[in-house]
Design an enzyme around this catalytic site. Structure first.
Site, PDB file in Angstrom:
ATOM      1  N   SER A  99       0.858  -1.324   0.038  1.00  0.00           N
ATOM      2  CA  SER A  99       0.049  -0.050  -0.118  1.00  0.00           C
ATOM      3  C   SER A  99       0.879   1.113  -0.010  1.00  0.00           C
ATOM      4  O   SER A  99       2.009   1.372   0.555  1.00  0.00           O
ATOM      5  CB  SER A  99      -0.872  -0.074   1.176  1.00  0.00           C
ATOM      6  OG  SER A  99      -1.581   1.419   1.324  1.00  0.00           O
TER       7      SER A  99
ATOM      8  N   TYR B 129      -2.110  -0.291  10.038  1.00  0.00           N
ATOM      9  CA  TYR B 129      -2.308  -0.822   8.674  1.00  0.00           C
ATOM     10  C   TYR B 129      -1.304  -0.625   8.018  1.00  0.00           C
ATOM     11  O   TYR B 129      -0.569  -1.772   7.163  1.00  0.00           O
ATOM     12  CB  TYR B 129      -3.569   0.042   7.958  1.00  0.00           C
ATOM     13  CG  TYR B 129      -3.512  -0.303   6.631  1.00  0.00           C
ATOM     14  CD1 TYR B 129      -3.918  -1.582   6.213  1.00  0.00           C
ATOM     15  CD2 TYR B 129      -3.363   0.557   5.532  1.00  0.00           C
ATOM     16  CE1 TYR B 129      -4.078  -2.140   4.921  1.00  0.00           C
ATOM     17  CE2 TYR B 129      -3.648   0.365   4.227  1.00  0.00           C
ATOM     18  CZ  TYR B 129      -4.104  -0.987   3.964  1.00  0.00           C
ATOM     19  OH  TYR B 129      -3.967  -1.364   2.636  1.00  0.00           O
TER      20      TYR B 129
END
Length: 328
Positions: free
Chosen positions: A133, A158
């Site tokens: 990501s 995350y």
């Protein structure tokens, strides 16, 4: 697409946004897809079932409901179906949710990915492709973000789990010779998207006449990337696992982004135009875990595959709004 694509590909997170679009594209090319997903309730599972209903129309699609954190379930798939390529897209997504519910990120993104790596070790594959990501870049000011940048200061759990995935994949590639490619996705959007993403919730609220919340008073930039461009990027590299580098390692990380950050307020204006309605707006300070901007350096992607995402926000938001109105 090359007709030489491997016969059986395992796609984890097949009921998810990117997993659905990738699986559909590969099925249309005659590839056998084993889809794996736990269909959790992080967002409305009915949307996941709607995606699966489409995939289930293809005779070459096999769906298995299960959790990546369940080692036996993961091993059973490899033992039965012997996938030649694995695309690991299953993960607990969402920056803000990771601040409130850290446990699920460790189970899904760390333990789950470890189980995939172990399965690839014991059932060798031609290529492991996995989702990272743009969140790994944190709040760095240097732009565009390059895969050679220092990324050891994640500002959400995350992001930390995604950086952890890259480190784990490198180690397994180094120790066990697993050819692996990590993809840092930049704000993926489009039809059948994730309802927790801003553009989706903005659309919902604008259609209902409700107020949308705009963080950092709208002073944010995002490198929005059309899901079909992401899928094309993945397809391009599936049959091209990394060559061994000078140290003999076969691991590579790429950015996949539009290489064109859009100001959040301009994005909202385009969405309003597509919807034919003006949004009621509430301006708020920056949220914890959020970053000011994302901006992908895609030179490696261009050099190695002659490809970069280029679809405009005008085109994608029009497609999304048409899908949204038809679906809801």
């Amino acid at each position: 697409m090359s007709t030489q694509l491997s016969k059986t590909i395992l796609v984890t997170g097949a009921a998810g946004f990117i997993g659905f679009h990738l699986s559909k594209r590969l099925l249309e090319s005659g590839i056998r897809i084993i889809g794996f997903d736990n269909i959790n309730s992080y967002y409305d599972p009915s949307l996941k079932h709607a995606r699966l209903d489409i995939l289930n129309r293809y005779p070459d699609f096999t769906f298995i409901k299960g959790d990546l954190a369940d080692r036996d379930a993961v091993n059973a798939i490899f033992g039965e179906y012997h996938p030649e390529i694995v695309v690991n897209l299953a993960a607990q997504a969402g920056v803000r949710y990771s601040i409130e519910n850290p446990q699920v990120y460790i189970e899904s993104n760390v333990v789950g990915f470890f189980n995939i790596l172990e399965a690839c070790r014991h059932h060798p594959v031609k290529h492991l492709v996995y989702a990272s990501s743009s969140s790994v870049y944190g709040n760095q000011e240097k732009t565009p973000f390059s895969t050679t940048d220092y990324v050891s200061k994640p500002i959400s759990l995350y992001a930390a789990t995604k950086k952890t995935n890259e480190l784990m994949a490198y180690t397994y590639s180094h120790l066990y010779g697993i050819p692996a490619t990590g993809l840092r996705f930049f704000t993926v959007y489009g039809p059948y998207g994730r309802p927790d993403m801003a553009y989706f919730s903005f659309t919902e609220k604008i259609m209902k006449g409700e107020t949308i919340k705009i963080f950092n008073n709208g002073d944010m930039y995002r490198d929005f990337t059309y899901v079909d461009d992401i899928v094309q990027g993945i397809v391009n590299l599936l049959e091209h696992p990394p060559e061994a580098d000078a140290a003999g390692d076969r691991h590579k990380v790429y950015n996949i982004g539009n290489n064109n950050p859009e100001k959040l307020m301009h994005f909202i204006e385009v969405l309003e135009k597509c919807l034919g309605r003006e949004a009621k707006k509430e301006f708020l300070p920056m949220q914890p875990g959020d970053v000011y901007q994302t901006y992908a350096d895609v030179d490696d992607l261009i050099a190695d595959f002659g490809f970069k995402p280029e679809t405009s926000i005008e085109e994608v938001l029009q497609k999304f709004v048409e899908w949204y109105k038809g679906y809801y």
